[in-house]
Design an enzyme around this catalytic site. Structure first.
Site, PDB file in Angstrom:
ATOM      1  N   SER A   1       0.846  -1.202   0.000  1.00 56.90           N
ATOM      2  CA  SER A   1       0.000   0.000   0.000  1.00 56.90           C
ATOM      3  C   SER A   1       0.879   1.249   0.000  1.00 56.90           C
ATOM      4  CB  SER A   1      -1.002   0.030   1.151  1.00 56.90           C
ATOM      5  OG  SER A   1      -0.546  -0.689   2.243  1.00 56.90           O
TER       6      SER A   1
ATOM      7  N   ASP B   1     -37.022 -13.556  -7.183  1.00 56.78           N
ATOM      8  CA  ASP B   1     -36.652 -14.058  -5.857  1.00 56.78           C
ATOM      9  C   ASP B   1     -36.958 -15.542  -5.787  1.00 56.78           C
ATOM     10  OD1 ASP B   1     -36.033 -14.226  -3.174  1.00 56.78           O
ATOM     11  OD2 ASP B   1     -38.098 -13.762  -2.569  1.00 56.78           O
ATOM     12  N   SER B   2     -35.894 -16.343  -5.843  1.00 56.42           N
ATOM     13  CA  SER B   2     -36.106 -17.775  -5.782  1.00 56.42           C
ATOM     14  C   SER B   2     -34.891 -18.433  -5.146  1.00 56.42           C
ATOM     15  CB  SER B   2     -36.304 -18.320  -7.203  1.00 56.42           C
ATOM     16  OG  SER B   2     -36.233 -19.726  -7.164  1.00 56.42           O
TER      17      SER B   2
ATOM     18  N   GLY C   1     -25.936 -18.075  -4.334  1.00 49.86           N
ATOM     19  CA  GLY C   1     -26.012 -18.585  -2.970  1.00 49.86           C
ATOM     20  C   GLY C   1     -27.230 -19.468  -2.735  1.00 49.86           C
TER      21      GLY C   1
ATOM     22  N   CYS D   1     -31.618 -20.088   6.932  1.00 53.16           N
ATOM     23  CA  CYS D   1     -31.948 -21.026   5.854  1.00 53.16           C
ATOM     24  C   CYS D   1     -31.604 -22.469   6.240  1.00 53.16           C
ATOM     25  CB  CYS D   1     -31.162 -20.614   4.614  1.00 53.16           C
ATOM     26  SG  CYS D   1     -31.580 -21.611   3.198  1.00 53.16           S
TER      27      CYS D   1
ATOM     28  N   ASP E   1     -25.200 -13.532  -2.129  1.00 48.80           N
ATOM     29  CA  ASP E   1     -26.407 -13.430  -1.299  1.00 48.80           C
ATOM     30  C   ASP E   1     -26.374 -14.429  -0.139  1.00 48.80           C
ATOM     31  OD1 ASP E   1     -28.953 -13.227  -0.266  1.00 48.80           O
ATOM     32  OD2 ASP E   1     -29.923 -14.256  -1.946  1.00 48.80           O
TER      33      ASP E   1
ATOM     34  N   GLY F   1     -25.143 -15.438   4.148  1.00 51.99           N
ATOM     35  CA  GLY F   1     -23.965 -16.027   4.781  1.00 51.99           C
ATOM     36  C   GLY F   1     -22.896 -15.046   5.216  1.00 51.99           C
TER      37      GLY F   1
ATOM     38  N   ARG G   1     -41.460 -18.692  -3.600  1.00 57.33           N
ATOM     39  CA  ARG G   1     -40.003 -18.646  -3.721  1.00 57.33           C
ATOM     40  C   ARG G   1     -39.421 -20.037  -3.974  1.00 57.33           C
ATOM     41  NH1 ARG G   1     -35.256 -18.272  -0.484  1.00 57.33           N
ATOM     42  NH2 ARG G   1     -33.980 -16.609  -1.354  1.00 57.33           N
TER      43      ARG G   1
HETATM   44  P1  RVP Z   1     -28.352 -13.803   5.581  1.00 56.33           P
HETATM   45  O1  RVP Z   1     -27.772 -12.498   5.138  1.00 56.33           O
HETATM   46  O2  RVP Z   1     -27.303 -14.804   5.951  1.00 56.33           O
HETATM   47  O3  RVP Z   1     -29.368 -13.640   6.655  1.00 56.33           O
HETATM   48  O4  RVP Z   1     -29.095 -14.437   4.317  1.00 56.33           O
HETATM   49  C1  RVP Z   1     -30.148 -13.780   3.653  1.00 56.33           C
HETATM   50  C2  RVP Z   1     -30.533 -14.609   2.452  1.00 56.33           C
HETATM   51  O5  RVP Z   1     -31.071 -15.871   2.862  1.00 56.33           O
HETATM   52  C3  RVP Z   1     -31.644 -14.019   1.616  1.00 56.33           C
HETATM   53  O6  RVP Z   1     -31.225 -12.977   0.776  1.00 56.33           O
HETATM   54  C4  RVP Z   1     -32.129 -15.232   0.842  1.00 56.33           C
HETATM   55  O7  RVP Z   1     -31.344 -15.535  -0.284  1.00 56.33           O
HETATM   56  C5  RVP Z   1     -31.954 -16.357   1.849  1.00 56.33           C
HETATM   57  N1  RVP Z   1     -33.213 -16.751   2.485  1.00 56.33           N
HETATM   58  C6  RVP Z   1     -34.297 -16.005   2.787  1.00 56.33           C
HETATM   59  N2  RVP Z   1     -35.206 -16.809   3.370  1.00 56.33           N
HETATM   60  C7  RVP Z   1     -34.655 -18.018   3.409  1.00 56.33           C
HETATM   61  C8  RVP Z   1     -35.260 -19.233   3.928  1.00 56.33           C
HETATM   62  O8  RVP Z   1     -36.302 -19.192   4.546  1.00 56.33           O
HETATM   63  N3  RVP Z   1     -34.601 -20.341   3.712  1.00 56.33           N
HETATM   64  N4  RVP Z   1     -33.418 -17.972   2.876  1.00 56.33           N
END
Ligand code: RVP
Length: 500
Positions: free
Chosen positions: A22, A261-262, A312, A319, A358, A360, A418
């Site tokens: 840097s 959104d899926s 993701g 999730c 998206d 994690g 979804r």
């Molecule tokens: P995090 O940031 O780790 O909370 O993750 C958010 C993401 O999790 C959402 O943007 C979506 O892709 C996913 N999600 C949302 N609902 C669910 C579920 O009920 N399984 N997963």
């Protein structure tokens, strides 16, 4: 025989960045976090860029109009959840677009027959001490009065006392009409020594409030994400069922971009929606698709016309898709693989398609890693759910404030679309849980802190832009033992630390 990918899939916590050289010019305040949101041709500029690489998740517990306004002020974008009626979603979009900086939709409202006890509960939930008293307790009811902390003394008044008995009544309030400009509103506030000025229409209905403390807003928010008419920008989640009604209604309401959104985007259903948009709107309407976790999924959506691709499956905090269905991929590996495919596609076609990582993200450094791995921006759910601006309740559990956070695949959200595979039956199992996350305060403060860490790490890597980071970052995998070494270890901490 099945195809085996023998290399395990990894998540962000299993990688670290190595510092690069840097120079003395490489300082955090010079870091530019602008990043493309939609595809563009080599040598051209994207039609929409974000000023910070953050979007809020398409979830009931995360992205409503209030979140969208708060995030756009900081330079990011919310995708308002689609698991609600078309009318409600359109109304939320319209309210973001109608938002006039400095004019705030009142979020603390009460009816005049409520009691001090009700008022205290409301204050605890919203964190605001100025409460509008309206005919129906909503933000647009007929304004009957105003309550501020100056109007009552807790130690003197019984909890059962009604609001109407101590509020400042409408007749004694100074209000302004809807047409007032921000400058005029501020002049009224200063001349009358007010803290807040209610804005009403001809029928005495409350429209918004102007607060003295917001006076300097524009000087402080140079990063805000605005369209050509200086309105905040906002996205919308859509599904593969009612898109032909939802998309036109949301365009009318002012949506700047859509995202299908899926939980699983490598499907013909997504192609059908993308084709619908291109056929009816050409390239004028922008739409992202996903989610995918490998190069095949990416190429499919790229060829179907997606403006960005979201990556993701199963990494979201709430999730349980991986447990329930056995599909998914470690988030870091998913990003790395999709980015490889994106770069190859760019090389072949000259079309750059932004990648959104998206789910994690747990620690702030995961954001920097995701960007270094080639993601152009991030979508976060848990992160934003913790803030004042998320739509959910703030609850005191065993002395600690928590916010509710539930998955779109939970029974609570009932967002079966979804997870839709085109059949008629309703989904019969959950892919998400209903949970709490520790309350963390204001979005603005937290985003500033997280991004200061991102900027600082980027400087350590010798990079002043996200694209430089994507090109020059050196990333190493870490062993399970060295992960332990990375946290405080072999000492007795004086007090517990909260670093998320
Ligand atoms: P995090 O940031 O780790 O909370 O993750 C958010 C993401 O999790 C959402 O943007 C979506 O892709 C996913 N999600 C949302 N609902 C669910 C579920 O009920 N399984 N997963």
């Amino acid at each position: 025989m099945a195809t085996y990918i023998t290399e395990p899939s990894y998540t962000f916590g299993e990688y670290l960045l190595l510092p690069g050289y840097s120079s003395k010019e490489c300082i955090p305040k010079r870091v530019d976090l602008q990043t493309p949101l939609v595809k563009f041709m080599r040598g051209e500029k994207p039609a929409i860029s974000l000023n910070i690489p953050m979007t809020s998740a398409i979830m009931q517990a995360v992205s409503d109009d209030r979140m969208a306004i708060a995030l756009a002020k900081e330079g990011g974008m919310s995708f308002i959840y689609g698991s609600q009626s078309i009318e409600n979603q359109a109304q939320m979009i319209a309210s973001v677009k109608a938002y006039r900086a400095g004019f705030v939709i009142s979020d603390s409202n009460i009816i005049q027959d409520a009691t001090i006890e009700d008022l205290l509960k409301l204050k605890e939930r919203t964190g605001h001490s100025t409460v509008a008293v309206t005919s129906d307790g909503t933000a647009n009811g007929r304004l009957l009065g105003l309550v501020t902390s100056k109007d009552y003394r807790m130690s003197r008044l019984p909890l059962t006392m009604q609001i109407k008995d101590f509020m400042t009544k409408f007749e004694n309030l100074i209000c302004a009409q809807q047409e007032v400009t921000l400058k005029e509103a501020n002049d009224i506030i200063w001349e009358n020594k007010l803290n807040c000025l209610p804005i009403i229409d001809n029928n005495q209905r409350l429209i918004s409030m102007v607060f003295r403390k917001d006076y300097n807003f524009h000087k402080k928010n140079e990063n805000e994400l605005i369209d050509r008419s200086k309105r905040f920008m906002v996205g919308a989640g859509i599904n593969t069922r009612d898109y032909a009604e939802r998309i036109p209604a949301l365009i009318k309401a002012g949506a700047d971009i859509f995202c299908i959104d899926s939980s699983e985007g490598y499907s013909e259903w997504q192609k059908i929606v993308l084709e619908y948009v291109r056929k009816n709107y050409g390239d004028k309407v922008k739409i992202g698709a996903g989610n995918v976790v490998d190069g095949d999924g990416f190429r499919f959506l790229a060829q179907a016309g997606a403006d960005f691709v979201k990556v993701g499956i199963g990494g979201g905090a709430i999730c349980i898709t991986r447990e329930q269905k056995g599909i998914g991929r470690g988030q870091a590996t998913a990003v790395i693989e999709v980015v490889k495919a994106r770069d190859a596609y760019f090389y072949e076609t000259g079309i750059y398609i932004p990648i959104c990582s998206d789910g994690g993200i747990v620690h702030d450094y995961h954001m920097t890693l995701a960007l270094a791995m080639g993601a152009d921006f991030l979508m976060l759910g848990r992160y934003f759910a913790r803030f004042d601006e998320s739509p959910t309740n703030k609850i005191n559990i065993n002395g600690n404030y928590m916010k509710e956070y539930w998955g779109e695949g939970s029974a609570r959200a009932k967002n079966w679309q979804r997870y839709d595979l085109g059949e008629d039956e309703k989904m019969s199992f959950e892919e998400g849980v209903d949970s709490f996350v520790p309350y963390a305060g204001k979005l603005k403060d937290n985003v500033a802190l997280s991004l200061s860490k991102v900027r600082s790490t980027m400087c350590n890597c010798g990079c002043l832009t996200i694209s430089a980071l994507q090109k020059n970052a050196k990333i190493t995998r870490v062993s399970a033992t060295s992960i332990i070494e990375g946290s405080a270890h072999d000492v007795l901490l004086r007090e517990s630390r909260n670093r998320r």
